[in-house]
Write an enzyme that holds these catalytic residues in place. Sequence first.
Site, PDB file in Angstrom:
ATOM      1  N   PRO A  71       0.806  -1.229   0.000  1.00 30.75           N
ATOM      2  CA  PRO A  71       0.000   0.000   0.000  1.00 30.75           C
ATOM      3  C   PRO A  71       0.837   1.276   0.000  1.00 30.75           C
ATOM      4  O   PRO A  71       1.828   1.393   0.726  1.00 30.75           O
ATOM      5  CB  PRO A  71      -0.812  -0.128   1.294  1.00 30.75           C
ATOM      6  CG  PRO A  71      -0.951  -1.603   1.491  1.00 30.75           C
ATOM      7  CD  PRO A  71       0.352  -2.182   1.031  1.00 30.75           C
ATOM      8  N   CYS A  72       0.387   2.253  -0.800  1.00 24.90           N
ATOM      9  CA  CYS A  72       1.139   3.498  -0.949  1.00 24.90           C
ATOM     10  C   CYS A  72       0.673   4.649  -0.061  1.00 24.90           C
ATOM     11  O   CYS A  72       1.447   5.594   0.153  1.00 24.90           O
ATOM     12  CB  CYS A  72       1.139   3.952  -2.407  1.00 24.90           C
ATOM     13  SG  CYS A  72      -0.504   4.321  -3.074  1.00 24.90           S
ATOM     14  N   PRO A  73      -0.565   4.676   0.487  1.00 24.22           N
ATOM     15  CA  PRO A  73      -0.988   5.837   1.293  1.00 24.22           C
ATOM     16  C   PRO A  73      -0.044   6.220   2.427  1.00 24.22           C
ATOM     17  O   PRO A  73       0.071   7.415   2.731  1.00 24.22           O
ATOM     18  CB  PRO A  73      -2.364   5.395   1.824  1.00 24.22           C
ATOM     19  CG  PRO A  73      -2.899   4.494   0.767  1.00 24.22           C
ATOM     20  CD  PRO A  73      -1.688   3.724   0.293  1.00 24.22           C
TER      21      PRO A  73
ATOM     22  N   PHE B 279       2.978   6.678   2.407  1.00 22.13           N
ATOM     23  CA  PHE B 279       4.089   7.475   1.905  1.00 22.13           C
ATOM     24  C   PHE B 279       3.669   8.525   0.878  1.00 22.13           C
ATOM     25  O   PHE B 279       4.498   9.309   0.434  1.00 22.13           O
ATOM     26  CB  PHE B 279       5.137   6.548   1.272  1.00 22.13           C
ATOM     27  CG  PHE B 279       5.474   5.361   2.119  1.00 22.13           C
ATOM     28  CD1 PHE B 279       6.255   5.499   3.251  1.00 22.13           C
ATOM     29  CD2 PHE B 279       4.986   4.096   1.808  1.00 22.13           C
ATOM     30  CE1 PHE B 279       6.557   4.414   4.052  1.00 22.13           C
ATOM     31  CE2 PHE B 279       5.279   2.995   2.598  1.00 22.13           C
ATOM     32  CZ  PHE B 279       6.068   3.159   3.731  1.00 22.13           C
TER      33      PHE B 279
END
Length: 414
Positions: free
Chosen positions: A77-79, A81
């Site tokens: 998951p990217c949220p 960063f």
Amino acid sequence: MSSLRVVEICAGAGGQALGLELAGFEHALAVELDPMASETLRKNRPEWDVRTGDVADLAVWDPKKFRGVDLLAGGVPCPPFSIAGKQLGANDERDLFAWAVELCGVIQPRALMLENVRGLSAPRFSAYRQHVLDRLNELGYVADWRLLQASDYGVPQLRPRFVLVALSKDDAPYFTWPEATPVGRTVGEELVDLMAANGWKHAEHWATRANKIAPTIVGGSKKHGGADLGPTRAKRAWRELGVDGLGVADAAPPAGTPKDFDPKLTVEMVARLQGWDEKTWEFAGRKTAKYRQVGNAFPPPVARAIGRQIVAALNHEGEPRVQTEAVAHDEVYRVLRAAAVPLTIAQIYEAVGGSLSREEIELRLKHLMRDFNMQRIESTSDDPRYKLGDFRAFIGQDDHVRHEYLAQMRSKVS
């Protein structure tokens, strides 16, 4: 059939999976939380072992059963960063990056490949990155980070991604990052045939307006509304290309559409801009679900380019390179990690050889406090002293807040 096997976590709709397959890997397993994305994987590769559920749940899969696989890969998951978010890093319940690194100690793959958003390359996460490199070194790997632009690898879109590759110490000397091969095609050139599919006679004229590569496509999350092409700034960039970014179309413009009309993109068009052949990869679900799968994906050509370099390294192709010491991302973290006692800022300054100013050290300490349990010990006779504590990220702890978050927010996590 390839003899190199990959386990892919957080596999999404298969962008990275397809790229790795084209590079020469056979999937031993693909794990994905979203049922619709899992269905997409099964539609296109029914022979794959696809598991649906929380990747950290042993009821979904047992990592120990895949010990010794050649590659562990994933788009975690990217949220945590993302520049568009709060950049909570290790304090974000969705963060799985550190957990994926710890998997190397269980699975012991020959190589690891993880990709994420550009935000992870920011100074805010220098200690996070340093922790990852040091931990992988402890586990017997040589690791490196690289910020790659999708447009350098055959994709008509900017889409910067921050990629971590780690290999065993025997294989690492044979790895090099892929050389850039700029696409040379614009949005108009890439999509003109799809725009003309329903007889729009001005599609060629539109293509001359759409004469640049695309801004980064944004898939969004289940927490927000329907499909569109991103925030206000992105929509302005799309408008300059003659594209209406306020939504996604069901079909190409009809034959009678005026010459200066700004069309919306279809899911098929977005998939092509992500590097998919939309004729050979079918997405499950309705329009919004399809768009999110496409928009959140790692472009297959980029995954293929990196995958080929990993294959070459695992096969020991070419001459081995002399290994140099990895770039230090955060010297303050490394000094505190090695210190037997708490240190003042003056002592940290001396330990880093004066390479950082007091202000820079103070800023890095603030960042460290967000991702680690830091002790700040006050003194009446001296400056405060700092001691580095445990990493706050989820690495499999039974009592971590992530479990409660996932139980409450399961339907909204993407």
